[in-house]
Scaffold this motif. Structure first.
Motif, PDB file in Angstrom:
ATOM      1  N   LYS A 110       0.848  -1.194   0.000  1.00 51.19           N
ATOM      2  CA  LYS A 110       0.000   0.000   0.000  1.00 51.19           C
ATOM      3  C   LYS A 110       0.887   1.249   0.000  1.00 51.19           C
ATOM      4  O   LYS A 110       1.172   1.839   1.046  1.00 51.19           O
ATOM      5  CB  LYS A 110      -0.918  -0.017   1.216  1.00 51.19           C
ATOM      6  N   PHE A 111       1.309   1.629  -1.188  1.00 51.60           N
ATOM      7  CA  PHE A 111       2.243   2.749  -1.323  1.00 51.60           C
ATOM      8  C   PHE A 111       1.641   4.071  -0.855  1.00 51.60           C
ATOM      9  O   PHE A 111       2.366   4.973  -0.456  1.00 51.60           O
ATOM     10  CB  PHE A 111       2.688   2.878  -2.788  1.00 51.60           C
ATOM     11  N   PRO A 115       2.808   3.789   6.574  1.00 48.24           N
ATOM     12  CA  PRO A 115       3.386   4.913   7.337  1.00 48.24           C
ATOM     13  C   PRO A 115       4.872   5.151   7.073  1.00 48.24           C
ATOM     14  O   PRO A 115       5.317   6.304   7.041  1.00 48.24           O
ATOM     15  CB  PRO A 115       3.128   4.519   8.799  1.00 48.24           C
ATOM     16  N   ILE A 116       5.637   4.071   6.893  1.00 50.64           N
ATOM     17  CA  ILE A 116       7.069   4.258   6.607  1.00 50.64           C
ATOM     18  C   ILE A 116       7.244   4.978   5.281  1.00 50.64           C
ATOM     19  O   ILE A 116       8.027   5.937   5.163  1.00 50.64           O
ATOM     20  CB  ILE A 116       7.810   2.906   6.563  1.00 50.64           C
ATOM     21  N   LEU A 117       6.505   4.535   4.269  1.00 55.75           N
ATOM     22  CA  LEU A 117       6.640   5.136   2.941  1.00 55.75           C
ATOM     23  C   LEU A 117       6.155   6.583   2.935  1.00 55.75           C
ATOM     24  O   LEU A 117       6.744   7.436   2.265  1.00 55.75           O
ATOM     25  CB  LEU A 117       5.861   4.309   1.920  1.00 55.75           C
ATOM     26  N   ILE A 118       5.110   6.875   3.686  1.00 58.40           N
ATOM     27  CA  ILE A 118       4.628   8.261   3.759  1.00 58.40           C
ATOM     28  C   ILE A 118       5.703   9.163   4.343  1.00 58.40           C
ATOM     29  O   ILE A 118       5.968  10.265   3.833  1.00 58.40           O
ATOM     30  CB  ILE A 118       3.332   8.334   4.588  1.00 58.40           C
ATOM     31  N   CYS A 119       6.344   8.715   5.417  1.00 57.70           N
ATOM     32  CA  CYS A 119       7.437   9.497   6.009  1.00 57.70           C
ATOM     33  C   CYS A 119       8.573   9.690   5.005  1.00 57.70           C
ATOM     34  O   CYS A 119       9.171  10.771   4.933  1.00 57.70           O
ATOM     35  CB  CYS A 119       7.966   8.801   7.261  1.00 57.70           C
ATOM     36  N   MET A 120       8.848   8.658   4.229  1.00 61.63           N
ATOM     37  CA  MET A 120       9.934   8.749   3.256  1.00 61.63           C
ATOM     38  C   MET A 120       9.572   9.673   2.099  1.00 61.63           C
ATOM     39  O   MET A 120      10.424  10.395   1.581  1.00 61.63           O
ATOM     40  CB  MET A 120      10.287   7.357   2.756  1.00 61.63           C
ATOM     41  N   TYR A 121       8.296   9.672   1.674  1.00 60.99           N
ATOM     42  CA  TYR A 121       7.867  10.620   0.643  1.00 60.99           C
ATOM     43  C   TYR A 121       8.066  12.059   1.131  1.00 60.99           C
ATOM     44  O   TYR A 121       8.603  12.913   0.407  1.00 60.99           O
ATOM     45  CB  TYR A 121       6.390  10.427   0.301  1.00 60.99           C
ATOM     46  N   LEU A 122       7.612  12.307   2.348  1.00 66.30           N
ATOM     47  CA  LEU A 122       7.712  13.673   2.899  1.00 66.30           C
ATOM     48  C   LEU A 122       9.166  14.080   3.078  1.00 66.30           C
ATOM     49  O   LEU A 122       9.535  15.240   2.827  1.00 66.30           O
ATOM     50  CB  LEU A 122       6.968  13.743   4.239  1.00 66.30           C
ATOM     51  N   TYR A 123      10.008  13.118   3.502  1.00 72.67           N
ATOM     52  CA  TYR A 123      11.429  13.428   3.673  1.00 72.67           C
ATOM     53  C   TYR A 123      12.066  13.777   2.325  1.00 72.67           C
ATOM     54  O   TYR A 123      12.857  14.725   2.229  1.00 72.67           O
ATOM     55  CB  TYR A 123      12.134  12.219   4.294  1.00 72.67           C
ATOM     56  N   LEU A 124      11.697  13.041   1.272  1.00 72.14           N
ATOM     57  CA  LEU A 124      12.231  13.341  -0.059  1.00 72.14           C
ATOM     58  C   LEU A 124      11.765  14.716  -0.537  1.00 72.14           C
ATOM     59  O   LEU A 124      12.553  15.473  -1.132  1.00 72.14           O
ATOM     60  CB  LEU A 124      11.794  12.259  -1.048  1.00 72.14           C
ATOM     61  N   LEU A 125      10.509  15.050  -0.264  1.00 73.21           N
ATOM     62  CA  LEU A 125      10.007  16.376  -0.628  1.00 73.21           C
ATOM     63  C   LEU A 125      10.764  17.469   0.123  1.00 73.21           C
ATOM     64  O   LEU A 125      11.059  18.543  -0.446  1.00 73.21           O
ATOM     65  CB  LEU A 125       8.500  16.478  -0.338  1.00 73.21           C
ATOM     66  N   MET A 126      11.077  17.208   1.382  1.00 73.02           N
ATOM     67  CA  MET A 126      11.866  18.162   2.154  1.00 73.02           C
ATOM     68  C   MET A 126      13.241  18.380   1.518  1.00 73.02           C
ATOM     69  O   MET A 126      13.718  19.510   1.393  1.00 73.02           O
ATOM     70  CB  MET A 126      12.039  17.664   3.594  1.00 73.02           C
ATOM     71  N   LEU A 127      13.861  17.294   1.097  1.00 72.32           N
ATOM     72  CA  LEU A 127      15.179  17.409   0.467  1.00 72.32           C
ATOM     73  C   LEU A 127      15.094  18.183  -0.843  1.00 72.32           C
ATOM     74  O   LEU A 127      15.972  19.006  -1.149  1.00 72.32           O
ATOM     75  CB  LEU A 127      15.758  16.011   0.221  1.00 72.32           C
ATOM     76  N   LEU A 399      11.255  19.692  11.054  1.00 74.45           N
ATOM     77  CA  LEU A 399      10.393  18.746  10.359  1.00 74.45           C
ATOM     78  C   LEU A 399      11.205  17.575   9.821  1.00 74.45           C
ATOM     79  O   LEU A 399      10.764  16.421   9.870  1.00 74.45           O
ATOM     80  CB  LEU A 399       9.655  19.444   9.209  1.00 74.45           C
ATOM     81  N   GLY A 400      12.400  17.842   9.310  1.00 82.40           N
ATOM     82  CA  GLY A 400      13.283  16.770   8.849  1.00 82.40           C
ATOM     83  C   GLY A 400      13.654  15.820   9.974  1.00 82.40           C
ATOM     84  O   GLY A 400      13.679  14.596   9.784  1.00 82.40           O
ATOM     85  N   LEU A 401      13.925  16.386  11.158  1.00 79.58           N
ATOM     86  CA  LEU A 401      14.250  15.553  12.316  1.00 79.58           C
ATOM     87  C   LEU A 401      13.066  14.661  12.686  1.00 79.58           C
ATOM     88  O   LEU A 401      13.235  13.467  12.956  1.00 79.58           O
ATOM     89  CB  LEU A 401      14.615  16.454  13.499  1.00 79.58           C
ATOM     90  N   ILE A 402      11.867  15.231  12.679  1.00 82.81           N
ATOM     91  CA  ILE A 402      10.665  14.461  13.027  1.00 82.81           C
ATOM     92  C   ILE A 402      10.445  13.328  12.025  1.00 82.81           C
ATOM     93  O   ILE A 402      10.085  12.201  12.403  1.00 82.81           O
ATOM     94  CB  ILE A 402       9.442  15.387  13.085  1.00 82.81           C
ATOM     95  N   LEU A 403      10.682  13.591  10.751  1.00 78.66           N
ATOM     96  CA  LEU A 403      10.474  12.568   9.729  1.00 78.66           C
ATOM     97  C   LEU A 403      11.475  11.422   9.864  1.00 78.66           C
ATOM     98  O   LEU A 403      11.111  10.255   9.722  1.00 78.66           O
ATOM     99  CB  LEU A 403      10.570  13.198   8.336  1.00 78.66           C
ATOM    100  N   VAL A 404      12.731  11.749  10.135  1.00 81.53           N
ATOM    101  CA  VAL A 404      13.735  10.695  10.325  1.00 81.53           C
ATOM    102  C   VAL A 404      13.383   9.855  11.553  1.00 81.53           C
ATOM    103  O   VAL A 404      13.441   8.613  11.512  1.00 81.53           O
ATOM    104  CB  VAL A 404      15.145  11.301  10.463  1.00 81.53           C
ATOM    105  N   PHE A 410       8.377   3.832  12.875  1.00 85.43           N
ATOM    106  CA  PHE A 410       7.487   2.949  12.121  1.00 85.43           C
ATOM    107  C   PHE A 410       8.204   1.699  11.625  1.00 85.43           C
ATOM    108  O   PHE A 410       7.569   0.654  11.436  1.00 85.43           O
ATOM    109  CB  PHE A 410       6.864   3.712  10.953  1.00 85.43           C
ATOM    110  N   LEU A 411       9.524   1.773  11.429  1.00 85.48           N
ATOM    111  CA  LEU A 411      10.287   0.577  11.072  1.00 85.48           C
ATOM    112  C   LEU A 411      10.240  -0.437  12.210  1.00 85.48           C
ATOM    113  O   LEU A 411       9.950  -1.623  11.990  1.00 85.48           O
ATOM    114  CB  LEU A 411      11.738   0.957  10.751  1.00 85.48           C
ATOM    115  N   VAL A 412      10.510   0.016  13.435  1.00 82.34           N
ATOM    116  CA  VAL A 412      10.453  -0.875  14.590  1.00 82.34           C
ATOM    117  C   VAL A 412       9.031  -1.380  14.798  1.00 82.34           C
ATOM    118  O   VAL A 412       8.801  -2.572  15.051  1.00 82.34           O
ATOM    119  CB  VAL A 412      10.969  -0.156  15.858  1.00 82.34           C
ATOM    120  N   GLN A 413       8.051  -0.483  14.676  1.00 82.40           N
ATOM    121  CA  GLN A 413       6.652  -0.883  14.873  1.00 82.40           C
ATOM    122  C   GLN A 413       6.229  -1.941  13.848  1.00 82.40           C
ATOM    123  O   GLN A 413       5.594  -2.943  14.199  1.00 82.40           O
ATOM    124  CB  GLN A 413       5.744   0.340  14.741  1.00 82.40           C
TER     125      GLN A 413
END
Length: 475
Positions: A110-111, A115-127, A399-404, A410-413
């Protein structure tokens, strides 16, 4: 006729390789760099072709070759463009994955809601948005960071196509632990017999690359990887996974395999001590805490916890005073903090006003040596964060810190959820081992930049790929 053509092509290729041998030998005798470059081109081209034909094999080739590239650089005696080789192999593997259209099981992921992928999308947008950061004025620094980040995202996508069943997951862990054992064994060889001549020569030629290698207690050993700290973090994660596997019943892991695991654990523990990575020492008890909490109802878990505590107490308080490795382990837990720790604490307090006045950070690649290289004159240039979380907040803001932190959480969860959903003992142990190792990696981010270092980033994004895909394999 078709068979004849194939034979002609094969004969032509063999003849071509035979003719290349004297050509490369001649070039190497006249110009070492030209001969070496030509060799790398042809060997690399052959490997890239394999990656295109078989992207699953390419995935493992990319990881293995990336890990030994620093050793190849030291053997060559000169600096190599390792990033070009990594990009070439990864893109070849991605092409193979695209041509083969990946695996059908990736459609289960479910792309849009994971939750992990959503955080990664937002992190990429931040970059991506950091190119417009008014505090940053180097497009080159942003490009270099984005190039490294995109490697990790591509590796994750390929991993989601590689892990199509629990058998694939088992294959990955076998490969990963075997690679770690090879690194640990090589590190022990360095300690027992000393650094090889080409390693000593490379250290003498490029001393700036080994600024944190020489300490009062001796040399921090690095095996065939780029850095002792990177090696220590990976070894610590592997030790956690293998200790978890050792609690399995004999039906799941038989005696010969447990003996092999014990030998590997011993090599890992020795090598971890030789790296002098205090972060790795702290990772072990904190990572295993996740496993102990999830399995307190099992006798093997209690016995493993008692054995680990006994071994730890023996190291910390035993009558061993002359061994520099044991002394360094003790400084990570007990005794007075050394000056290096105090300097880090003072630096963090000194930089706090900058964090408060720059909510979007100062821009990527602005801290430490990268800042001096790509953005000289920047307020953060030369500042050694010695902390992955601190670097995130300084370079891309809160925001970058929160996303990381969210990616780690979410990886551990997800790994813990997979643990409770698994139906076999081996799968349960692998998932809780993954959760424990991932939590330990999150802890290591406090003292090292685990999320962006090349080898540790490969480890983390491989773990993310496993955790995400296992969640949907049996759905």
């Amino acid at each position: 006729m078709q068979l004849t053509k194939r034979n002609i092509k094969q004969a032509f290729l063999v003849l071509l390789w035979i003719l290349l041998v004297p050509v490369i030998t001649y070039l190497a005798s006249t110009d070492v760099k030209a001969g070496m470059g030509l060799s790398i081109v042809f060997v690399g081209g052959a490997i890239a072709l394999v990656c295109i034909v078989n992207y699953r094999l390419g995935y493992y080739l990319y990881i293995g070759i990336t890990f030994i590239l620093p050793m190849l650089e030291r053997m060559s005696g000169t600096e190599l463009s390792k990033g070009v080789a990594m990009d070439g192999l990864l893109l070849a593997t991605l092409l193979g994955c695209i041509f083969k259209r990946g695996d059908k099981s990736i459609g289960k992921v479910k792309f849009a809601s994971d939750p992990i992928l959503i955080c990664m999308y937002l992190y990429l947008l931040m970059l991506l948005a950091e190119i417009f950061n008014p505090s940053s004025y180097s497009v080159l620094g942003w490009y270099v960071f984005m190039r490294v980040a995109l490697r990790a995202y591509i590796l994750l996508y390929i991993g989601l196509n590689v892990f199509n069943s629990m058998k694939d997951v088992h294959t990955f862990f076998k490969f990963w632990l075997a690679l770690g054992t090879a690194a640990a064994f090589y590190c022990c060889i360095q300690k027992w017999f000393g650094l090889l001549p080409y390693e000593q020569s490379f250290m003498a030629r490029y001393p700036e690359k080994f600024g944190t290698t020489m300490i009062l207690s001796g040399i921090r050993l690095f095996s065939f990887m780029s850095d002792a700290a990177v090696l220590g973090i990976i070894l610590a994660c592997n030790i956690i996974i293998m200790l978890v596997l050792l609690t399995a019943s004999m039906r799941t892991i038989n005696l010969p395999r447990k003996v092999a695991l014990l030998v590997s654990v011993l090599l890992h523990v020795l090598a971890l001590g030789y790296t002098g990575t205090r972060t790795g020492y702290v990772m072990l008890p904190l990572g295993l805490m996740i496993f102990f909490l999830a399995n307190l109802h099992k006798r093997n878990t209690i016995l493993a916890a008692m054995a680990f505590c006994f071994f730890s107490l023996a190291i910390l308080y035993g009558p061993f005073y002359g061994n520099p490795t044991i002394v360094r382990v003790r400084t990570a837990f007990i005794g007075k903090q050394d000056e290096s720790v105090n300097v880090r604490d003072r630096n963090r307090h000194r930089i706090q006003p900058y964090m408060h006045t720059h909510p979007f950070g100062g821009g990527v690649n602005t801290t430490g040596g990268n800042g001096e290289t790509y953005q000289p004159g920047h307020p953060l240039a030369g500042f050694q964060s010695d902390n992955g979380y601190l670097r995130q907040v300084l370079e891309i803001g809160w925001l970058g810190l929160i996303l990381v932190a969210g990616i780690f959480f979410f990886l551990v969860q997800t790994a813990v959820i997979n643990f409770f959903k698994a139906t076999t003992e081996l799968d349960k142990l692998l998932m809780i081992g993954l959760a424990s190792a991932s939590f330990a990696a999150a802890v290591s981010q406090y003292a090292q930049d685990t999320f962006t270092l090349v080898e540790t980033a490969i480890m983390l994004f491989a773990f993310i790929g496993v955790a995400i895909k296992v969640r949907y394999i049996n759905v």
